[in-house]
Design a protein around this motif. Sequence first.
Motif, PDB file in Angstrom:
ATOM      1  N   ARG A 291       0.851  -1.188   0.000  1.00 26.57           N
ATOM      2  CA  ARG A 291       0.000   0.000   0.000  1.00 26.57           C
ATOM      3  C   ARG A 291       0.891   1.244   0.000  1.00 26.57           C
ATOM      4  NH1 ARG A 291      -3.586  -0.374  -2.046  1.00 26.57           N
ATOM      5  NH2 ARG A 291      -4.824  -1.827  -0.793  1.00 26.57           N
ATOM      6  N   ASP A 292       0.608   2.185  -0.870  1.00 26.85           N
ATOM      7  CA  ASP A 292       1.407   3.409  -0.973  1.00 26.85           C
ATOM      8  C   ASP A 292       1.107   4.323   0.221  1.00 26.85           C
ATOM      9  OD1 ASP A 292       2.725   5.707  -1.631  1.00 26.85           O
ATOM     10  OD2 ASP A 292       1.890   5.894  -3.641  1.00 26.85           O
ATOM     11  N   ILE A 293       2.140   4.577   1.040  1.00 29.56           N
ATOM     12  CA  ILE A 293       1.960   5.442   2.219  1.00 29.56           C
ATOM     13  C   ILE A 293       2.752   6.744   2.034  1.00 29.56           C
ATOM     14  CG2 ILE A 293       1.418   3.599   3.845  1.00 29.56           C
ATOM     15  CD1 ILE A 293       4.456   3.857   4.719  1.00 29.56           C
ATOM     16  N   GLY A 294       2.854   7.171   0.781  1.00 29.58           N
ATOM     17  CA  GLY A 294       3.645   8.363   0.451  1.00 29.58           C
ATOM     18  C   GLY A 294       3.182   9.627   1.157  1.00 29.58           C
TER      19      GLY A 294
ATOM     20  N   VAL B 107       6.702  -1.056   5.618  1.00 27.40           N
ATOM     21  CA  VAL B 107       6.254  -0.434   6.866  1.00 27.40           C
ATOM     22  C   VAL B 107       4.990  -1.126   7.370  1.00 27.40           C
ATOM     23  CG1 VAL B 107       5.291   1.709   7.845  1.00 27.40           C
ATOM     24  CG2 VAL B 107       7.227   1.819   6.260  1.00 27.40           C
ATOM     25  N   LEU B 108       4.925  -1.325   8.675  1.00 24.55           N
ATOM     26  CA  LEU B 108       3.687  -1.774   9.320  1.00 24.55           C
ATOM     27  C   LEU B 108       3.531  -0.934  10.585  1.00 24.55           C
ATOM     28  CD1 LEU B 108       1.252  -3.637   9.417  1.00 24.55           C
ATOM     29  CD2 LEU B 108       2.633  -5.279  10.697  1.00 24.55           C
ATOM     30  N   ASN B 109       2.734   0.106  10.472  1.00 27.11           N
ATOM     31  CA  ASN B 109       2.516   1.018  11.587  1.00 27.11           C
ATOM     32  C   ASN B 109       1.005   1.211  11.738  1.00 27.11           C
ATOM     33  OD1 ASN B 109       2.252   3.265  13.310  1.00 27.11           O
ATOM     34  ND2 ASN B 109       4.243   4.058  12.675  1.00 27.11           N
ATOM     35  N   LEU B 110       0.430   0.530  12.723  1.00 30.33           N
ATOM     36  CA  LEU B 110      -1.029   0.486  12.848  1.00 30.33           C
ATOM     37  C   LEU B 110      -1.625   1.784  13.394  1.00 30.33           C
ATOM     38  CD1 LEU B 110      -1.479  -3.222  13.984  1.00 30.33           C
ATOM     39  CD2 LEU B 110      -1.707  -2.258  11.699  1.00 30.33           C
ATOM     40  N   GLN B 111      -0.775   2.781  13.673  1.00 32.18           N
ATOM     41  CA  GLN B 111      -1.312   4.091  14.046  1.00 32.18           C
ATOM     42  C   GLN B 111      -2.053   4.728  12.874  1.00 32.18           C
ATOM     43  OE1 GLN B 111       1.405   6.802  16.157  1.00 32.18           O
ATOM     44  NE2 GLN B 111       2.700   5.036  16.575  1.00 32.18           N
TER      45      GLN B 111
ATOM     46  N   ALA C 147       4.565   0.976   1.877  1.00 35.64           N
ATOM     47  CA  ALA C 147       5.885   1.397   1.387  1.00 35.64           C
ATOM     48  C   ALA C 147       5.708   2.725   0.660  1.00 35.64           C
ATOM     49  CB  ALA C 147       6.494   0.361   0.453  1.00 35.64           C
ATOM     50  N   LYS C 148       6.824   3.398   0.421  1.00 36.19           N
ATOM     51  CA  LYS C 148       6.805   4.654  -0.319  1.00 36.19           C
ATOM     52  C   LYS C 148       7.487   4.490  -1.663  1.00 36.19           C
ATOM     53  CE  LYS C 148       6.689   8.112   3.346  1.00 36.19           C
ATOM     54  NZ  LYS C 148       7.252   9.400   3.779  1.00 36.19           N
ATOM     55  N   TYR C 149       7.067   5.303  -2.621  1.00 37.07           N
ATOM     56  CA  TYR C 149       7.747   5.402  -3.914  1.00 37.07           C
ATOM     57  C   TYR C 149       8.500   6.724  -3.938  1.00 37.07           C
ATOM     58  CZ  TYR C 149       8.656   5.862  -8.893  1.00 37.07           C
ATOM     59  OH  TYR C 149       9.272   6.031 -10.098  1.00 37.07           O
TER      60      TYR C 149
END
Length: 366
Positions: free
Chosen positions: A23-26, A227-231, A241-243
């Motif tokens: 999932r893009d978390i950019g 990344v796995l940050n449930l906040q 992850a980020k691009y």
Amino acid sequence: MISTLQPDKMGSYAPEDVLFLLRDIGQVYLELDNEKREQLIQSGTHYSEMLPMERQPSNTYMNLFYKTLDAHVERVAIAVGVVAEQIIENRGLENLVLVSLARAGTPIGILIKRYIAMRYRVNIPHYSISILRGRGFDEVAIRYILTEHPLGNLQFIDGWTGKGAITNELIHSCQKFNAQQPGQLNANLAVLADPGHCATIYGTRQDFLIPSACLNSTVSGLVSRTVLNLQFMDANDFHGAKYYKELEDMDVSNLYIERIVTCFEHVQSTILQQFQEQVIAPITWEGMKSVQKIQRDFGIENIHFIKPGVGETTRVLLRRLPWKILINPQYLHELGHILLLAKEKNVQVEEYSNMSYACCGLIKAL
């Protein structure tokens, strides 16, 4: 049956080379400098809840990458072919699905897919998923693959082994998953280099430099660490992850793939010869024995502060706070990039030959 959960389009690789199940978390800023990250990690924050800074590599370092690639391109191509032939011997081609472990495994998975396409004229599906030490693989991603390929025979791929933490994580994740759905997953990991003596399928057990270990996102499709940050993330979604679009001018991900792919036909006879002559030695966890000796010799309390092997030592220098680098003198001629990084960061280098690795990075205890 198609899953309703779809991954974001991510990475600078062609979509036919790999599908990142991420999932893009950019939109979230998680980058911290090495010192702050190290403090948080050592005080109990999981490394996957934040990201290291991704910096543009220096010209000196990029020149070293190209030089390393020139020197090792055939060796990598041969190791890729030997691993691909073993996968096919063990699994066959029917229903084979390649699943690389992001991000070091991603370019290796692409190379194996390309080799199989060249030699067997078969287009094997290839996905890249997240696996995290202490948290296992992304089960949502695995379920997505098995929904898309109900008879899928999944082969997990990584770049190399260190002390075997990810190998163990994969074994435990597969056992947990199979307890819910018996017999679906085989935890046998395929890697190019297995100095840890803990992978079932490998190109070599020598600790040699796989050039993609020299760089971060700029040789891995411009994708960040996972990344796995449930906040701010949903537990029922893909890991994130980020691009890094801003690094597109520095991206050598596809150049790296093409350089090695162009070697396949040239080294084909060597690949087949090595594959036929290779006697797969048993898993002995020899690398872990070396790590335990280092732990005793240097009085290191936390075994996670010991990162053995060329790939892991490179990572320590790029994104952790190194205390000391141990160099096995017999491999000195192959460790130019390690010595350059250590010099740039003013890190002490010490000769230490009593290990199954070419080098080892020791993290500073704060």
